[in-house]
Enzyme design. Sequence first.
Site, PDB file in Angstrom:
ATOM      1  N   SER A  72       0.825  -1.195   0.000  1.00 60.58           N
ATOM      2  CA  SER A  72       0.000   0.000   0.000  1.00 60.58           C
ATOM      3  C   SER A  72       0.872   1.263   0.000  1.00 60.58           C
ATOM      4  O   SER A  72       1.655   1.469  -0.925  1.00 60.58           O
ATOM      5  CB  SER A  72      -0.959  -0.039   1.192  1.00 60.58           C
ATOM      6  OG  SER A  72      -1.944   0.964   1.088  1.00 60.58           O
ATOM      7  N   ASP A 104      -9.526  -4.578  -5.031  1.00 59.16           N
ATOM      8  CA  ASP A 104      -9.039  -3.587  -4.064  1.00 59.16           C
ATOM      9  C   ASP A 104      -9.919  -2.336  -4.121  1.00 59.16           C
ATOM     10  O   ASP A 104     -10.062  -1.715  -5.175  1.00 59.16           O
ATOM     11  CB  ASP A 104      -7.582  -3.228  -4.389  1.00 59.16           C
ATOM     12  CG  ASP A 104      -6.881  -2.516  -3.244  1.00 59.16           C
ATOM     13  OD1 ASP A 104      -7.563  -1.802  -2.484  1.00 59.16           O
ATOM     14  OD2 ASP A 104      -5.655  -2.664  -3.129  1.00 59.16           O
ATOM     15  N   HIS A 109      -7.815  -5.278  -0.553  1.00 64.53           N
ATOM     16  CA  HIS A 109      -6.628  -4.529  -0.125  1.00 64.53           C
ATOM     17  C   HIS A 109      -5.891  -5.319   0.955  1.00 64.53           C
ATOM     18  O   HIS A 109      -5.975  -5.014   2.152  1.00 64.53           O
ATOM     19  CB  HIS A 109      -7.028  -3.150   0.387  1.00 64.53           C
ATOM     20  CG  HIS A 109      -5.861  -2.211   0.532  1.00 64.53           C
ATOM     21  ND1 HIS A 109      -5.092  -1.804  -0.540  1.00 64.53           N
ATOM     22  CD2 HIS A 109      -5.332  -1.597   1.624  1.00 64.53           C
ATOM     23  CE1 HIS A 109      -4.151  -0.986  -0.122  1.00 64.53           C
ATOM     24  NE2 HIS A 109      -4.266  -0.851   1.195  1.00 64.53           N
TER      25      HIS A 109
END
Length: 253
Positions: A145, A199, A231
Site C-alpha cells: 500500500s 481492491d 486490499h
Amino acid sequence: MNLSPLKPPISLLTLTLIITLLFIHFTPKQNPSSISPLMARRSFILWLHGLGDSGPANEPIKSLFSSHEFNGTKWGFPSAPLSPVTCNYGAVMLSWFDLHEIPVTADSPDDVDGVVKAVKNVHAMIDAEIASGTTPDNVFVCGFSQGGALTLASVLLYPKTLGGGAVFSGWVPFNESLIEKFPDDARKTPILWSHGMADRTVLFEAGQAGPPFLEKAGVSCEFKAYPGLGHSINNQELQYLQAWIKSRLKNSS
C-alpha cells in the site's frame, strides 16, 4: 497487514529452547570450506508497511521464506514516523508521507515533498546495509500500500542498481516530471508489481497505471493481477515473491 505472531505458553517456549540447545550441541560442525555457496549468500530484504500499520506487525512475513537460500538474509521492518494524515481528517498515525484521499486512484494528488523526504530515510537504511557488506544486487525493497508506493520511489531514486523492488497494492506517488531524476543505474532495478483486482482502498486502476509509467522510464516491470483479492496480501503473492527474489540472489562473499 493483520498478521500477528502467536505467543506460546512459557512452558512451551522453555521446551523449545531446550530442544534447540540440544540440537545445536549434538549437530556435527561443518568445515567452513565445505559450506555451499548458496548458504554463503548474504542478502537484505527491507519491508515497508502500509498507512497506520507498523514494522513489527509485519515481521511474521519472514517466516514464510523457508527456502535455504534465505538462511543468510537480514530483514528490516522499520516503522513510519507519526504524522497527521489529511485523508483521515488530520489524525496522527504512522505514515511515511501525507495521503490526501482514499480510495487512491490513478489521478489522486501526490505529496511529492513528503515522498522525497521518506525516500531519504529509506536510502539511509540501504546505505547502512551496503556499508556492512551486503552487495547492492542482493538488496530488495518491498512494501504494501503506502509502503509499496514508497518502495517504488525509493528504488527508482537510488543511485545504484538493487536486486529488486516489490510493490503490493501500491501506486505511483509522483508524476512524470520526476522521471528525469531517476539515475541510470536505478532504471536497471527490476520491479515486481502485485495488485488485487477487488481492491477498494488503492483501486486496481491505480496499480494498472504503474507499468506504463515505468515503461516510459525504461524500467522493467512484471505486473501480476489477483482476481477477487481486496486490499491485502495473500500467501500466493508471498510465495511468488519468495521465488522472484530467490531467482535474483547473487553469490557474495
